[in-house]
Design a protein around this motif. Structure first.
Motif, short mmCIF file in Angstrom:
data_model
loop_
_atom_site.label_atom_id
_atom_site.label_comp_id
_atom_site.label_asym_id
_atom_site.label_seq_id
_atom_site.Cartn_x
_atom_site.Cartn_y
_atom_site.Cartn_z
N THR A 130 53.80 71.48 -4.49
CA THR A 130 53.22 70.19 -4.90
C THR A 130 53.85 69.01 -4.17
N ALA A 131 54.67 69.29 -3.18
CA ALA A 131 55.43 68.23 -2.51
C ALA A 131 54.53 67.14 -1.95
N ALA A 132 53.38 67.54 -1.38
CA ALA A 132 52.49 66.55 -0.77
C ALA A 132 52.01 65.53 -1.79
N ALA A 133 51.81 65.98 -3.05
CA ALA A 133 51.33 65.07 -4.09
C ALA A 133 52.49 64.32 -4.75
N ASP A 134 53.65 64.97 -4.86
CA ASP A 134 54.77 64.37 -5.59
C ASP A 134 55.62 63.43 -4.74
N LEU A 135 55.55 63.56 -3.44
CA LEU A 135 56.40 62.78 -2.55
C LEU A 135 56.00 61.30 -2.56
N GLU A 136 56.97 60.43 -2.54
CA GLU A 136 56.73 59.00 -2.43
C GLU A 136 56.36 58.69 -0.98
N THR A 137 55.11 58.27 -0.78
CA THR A 137 54.62 58.01 0.59
C THR A 137 54.45 56.52 0.87
N ASP A 138 54.56 55.70 -0.17
CA ASP A 138 54.44 54.25 0.03
C ASP A 138 55.79 53.71 0.46
N VAL A 139 56.13 54.01 1.71
CA VAL A 139 57.45 53.65 2.23
C VAL A 139 57.27 52.72 3.42
N ASP A 140 58.35 52.06 3.76
CA ASP A 140 58.34 51.13 4.89
C ASP A 140 58.76 51.87 6.15
N ALA A 141 57.81 52.21 7.00
CA ALA A 141 58.12 52.97 8.21
C ALA A 141 59.00 52.16 9.17
N ALA A 142 59.00 50.84 9.03
CA ALA A 142 59.84 50.01 9.92
C ALA A 142 61.31 50.30 9.72
N ILE A 143 61.67 50.87 8.55
CA ILE A 143 63.07 51.24 8.30
C ILE A 143 63.52 52.34 9.26
N LEU A 144 62.58 53.14 9.70
CA LEU A 144 62.89 54.24 10.62
C LEU A 144 62.99 53.67 12.03
#
Length: 592
Positions: A488-502
């Motif tokens: 269920t990782a694809a559904a449970d993972l927090e994806t609203d992240v700031d890619a600029a941090i990377l």
């Protein structure tokens, strides 16, 4: 996102060239060297310097001046380096790549609404699948996979040669001899290994048996072939009894790779429905048709082919090429494209087939043929004569055994994980062993002969299947350590992240590599070259391993926002490498 960025670059260049009143037919877009930060570059200034009346570096500057990066979504800047224009990615490029990569179907292209039939393997059903032919199902399956992933509606076909002399001999031998007449025990407990002994016995008898009995046998073999030609139902059933049993065992072998098929198309189908007879009449009517050496033939010398195509014997029986022509016309009627995977020894036949189809009035642009060279073992070319070669089953058994030994050795070199039991070891051995065989074969350009080397194929440290598979296992390990369920990782993972941090080089390099995956699929599908996907997986593994070394994900001192962004990057990496391996037909282990 690479495809979107490329489209944006193309549009920007066309706009700039149009503003300068220059032709836009050749944009000179290419990938820059690794030491250049850009994602794409253009050498268009070389071509247009003369028309601008300036040296290439100055021409590049004039073109760049016509492009406003502020009006672009994925490009942050356009820089010149000598005669080259370099296009640098922006934050939106990385952000959308990260978001897209966290989808489990990442890399799959939109539906093209175009059907493709991929015919591969099609080994004669006379016994076990031989390892010398293993490249056909491995390449064929990968070609079908990459076309499917690229949005085509793919049908996987196995063309069954059930009408030739070989099958008539097999049928006669199966009906003539008993178990007591056979000298050897089956090499394996599966039907095709049992029945192939009858075929070998029959061939030996035809070579060395008493003349009168051999003559009687030949008469019965000819009667079987004639019965098939005449559409005799009883003869068809006799042959089918042998063919279907042998084919059933061959299916089990191929399923181990795995290579599965949507349809097994028998060549007798095109005899029973009358299409072969109709085709013979059309062939006889061609200007190239001649009757020579007691057979009807096509003289194709005016079309650059020195050898005639024989399509009808003097006794009125057709040949394999005749029935295959009817088979291909059936393909053209039912599919938009037809792809056939063939060994290099069929190159002449492929040319004859294409030319004849064109003479019959078919559009042959839809016919594409993938030719491959054969696989060798270190001791030399593998033989198929008299069953003395190595069967594909043997190769797969050996691969699993060697992989099991390597997995056990690696477990002994470290503290054994309590969660890794014997069933896990066996699972990993199958995934790694068979994956090693498939990967090592599909990773090479098909037209190049290859020698299969165990040490290379199963090297966990080199650019092999285990090396790439380990990336997937490492991604899974990180996600599980973060408390995520892999199901269920694809559904449970927090994806609203700031890619600029990377923002480190390792993170950006990995994101850029992830972004290219859909374009790799597109190119491999367009060129029918799945080895391009294998090359990509090795590059991907190097980029991910650099990220893993340099960018801790779950360490205590990692900022929580950075942790979430890096977890999303790991998830995107997992989906990318899993889907790339799936295209190659290689399993992606969750643990190794």
């Amino acid at each position: 996102m690479f495809l979107s960025l490329r489209a944006e670059v193309e549009d920007a260049l066309r706009g700039a060239l149009s503003a300068l009143e220059l032709p836009t037919d050749d944009l000179g877009i290419e990938e820059p060297p690794e030491d250049v930060e850009a994602v794409l570059a253009s050498s268009v200034a070389f071509r247009l310097a003369g028309e601008l009346g300036a040296a290439p570096p100055q021409a590049a500057a004039q073109v760049a001046a016509e492009i406003d990066p502020d009006e672009l979504t994925y490009v942050s800047a356009v820089e010149t380096q000598g005669p080259y224009l370099n296009f640098l990615p922006g934050d939106a490029y990385f952000a959308e790549t990260l978001a897209a990569g966290t989808d489990e179907s990442y890399g799959r292209l939109p539906d093209r609404e175009e059907s493709v039939v991929v015919e591969h393997t099609s080994a004669n059903p006379t016994g076990p699948v031989h390892v010398g032919r293993a490249r056909n199902p491995i390449i064929g399956d990968a070609v079908a996979n990459v076309l499917d992933f690229a949005g085509f509606d793919v049908s996987r076909h196995y063309y069954v040669n059930d009408a030739g002399r070989q099958m008539a001999v097999f049928t006669w031998a199966y009906e003539t001899f008993d178990e007591a007449d056979l000298e050897d025990e089956p090499e394996r407990d599966r039907i095709e290994y049992d029945l192939v002994r009858y075929y070998r016995k029959g061939n030996a008898f035809l070579e060395d048996g008493p003349d009168e009995e051999v003559a009687a046998a030949e008469a019965e073999i000819d009667a079987i072939m004639r019965g098939l030609e005449d559409g005799d139902e009883e003869t068809y059933e006799r042959v089918s009894e042998v063919v279907d049993q042998v084919l059933g065992g061959m299916k089990e072998c191929l399923a181990r790779l795995p290579a599965e098929f949507d349809e097994f198309v028998k060549e007798t189908r095109f005899m029973l429905d009358g299409s072969t007879d109709e085709l013979v009449d059309q062939l006889k009517a061609l200007e190239e048709a001649v009757y020579e050496d007691d057979a009807w033939q096509l003289d194709l010398t005016d079309h650059g082919i020195e050898k005639n195509l024989v399509f009808l014997r003097s006794d009125g029986t057709s040949l394999y090429p005749t029935r295959d022509l009817a088979h291909h016309e059936w393909k053209f009627d039912n599919y938009d494209r037809a792809v056939t995977v063939l060994g290099e020894d069929h190159k002449l036949q492929a040319e004859q087939l294409r030319t004849t189809l064109r003479l019959l009035g078919n559009e042959t642009d839809q016919l594409e043929q993938v030719l491959y060279s054969y696989v060798n073992l270190p001791e030399g070319k593998m033989s198929t004569r008299r069953g003395t070669g190595i069967d594909l089953d043997d190769l797969l058994d050996e691969a699993i055994s060697r992989a099991r030994e390597e997995v056990e050795r690696r477990l002994d070199d470290r503290i054994r994980d309590d969660d890794l039991d014997e069933a896990d070891v066996e699972r990993i051995a199958h995934q790694v062993g068979i994956g090693a065989v498939r990967y090592d074969i599909v990773a090479k350009q098909p037209t190049k002969a290859i020698t299969f080397e165990w040490d290379r194929a199963l090297d966990f440290e080199a650019q092999s299947a285990p090396y790439v598979q380990y990336v997937h296992a490492r991604c899974c390990g990180i996600l599980e350590e973060a408390g995520l369920d892999l199901e269920t990782a694809a559904a449970d993972l927090e994806t609203d992240v700031d890619a600029a941090i990377l923002e480190t080089d390792a993170e950006r390099d990995l994101l850029e590599t992830i972004a290219r995956f859909p374009a790799v699929i597109e190119e491999a599908a367009d060129d029918l070259e799945p080895h391009g996907v294998a090359t990509y997986t090795r590059e991907f593994a190097e980029r991910f391993n650099a990220f893993y070394r340099e960018c801790p994900v779950l360490a205590d001192d990692v900022d929580p926002d950075v942790r979430e962004a890096r977890l999303a990057l790991v998830a995107a990496s997992r989906h990318t490498i899993a889907n790339a391996l799936a295209v190659l037909g290689v399993e992606a282990p969750n643990s190794m």
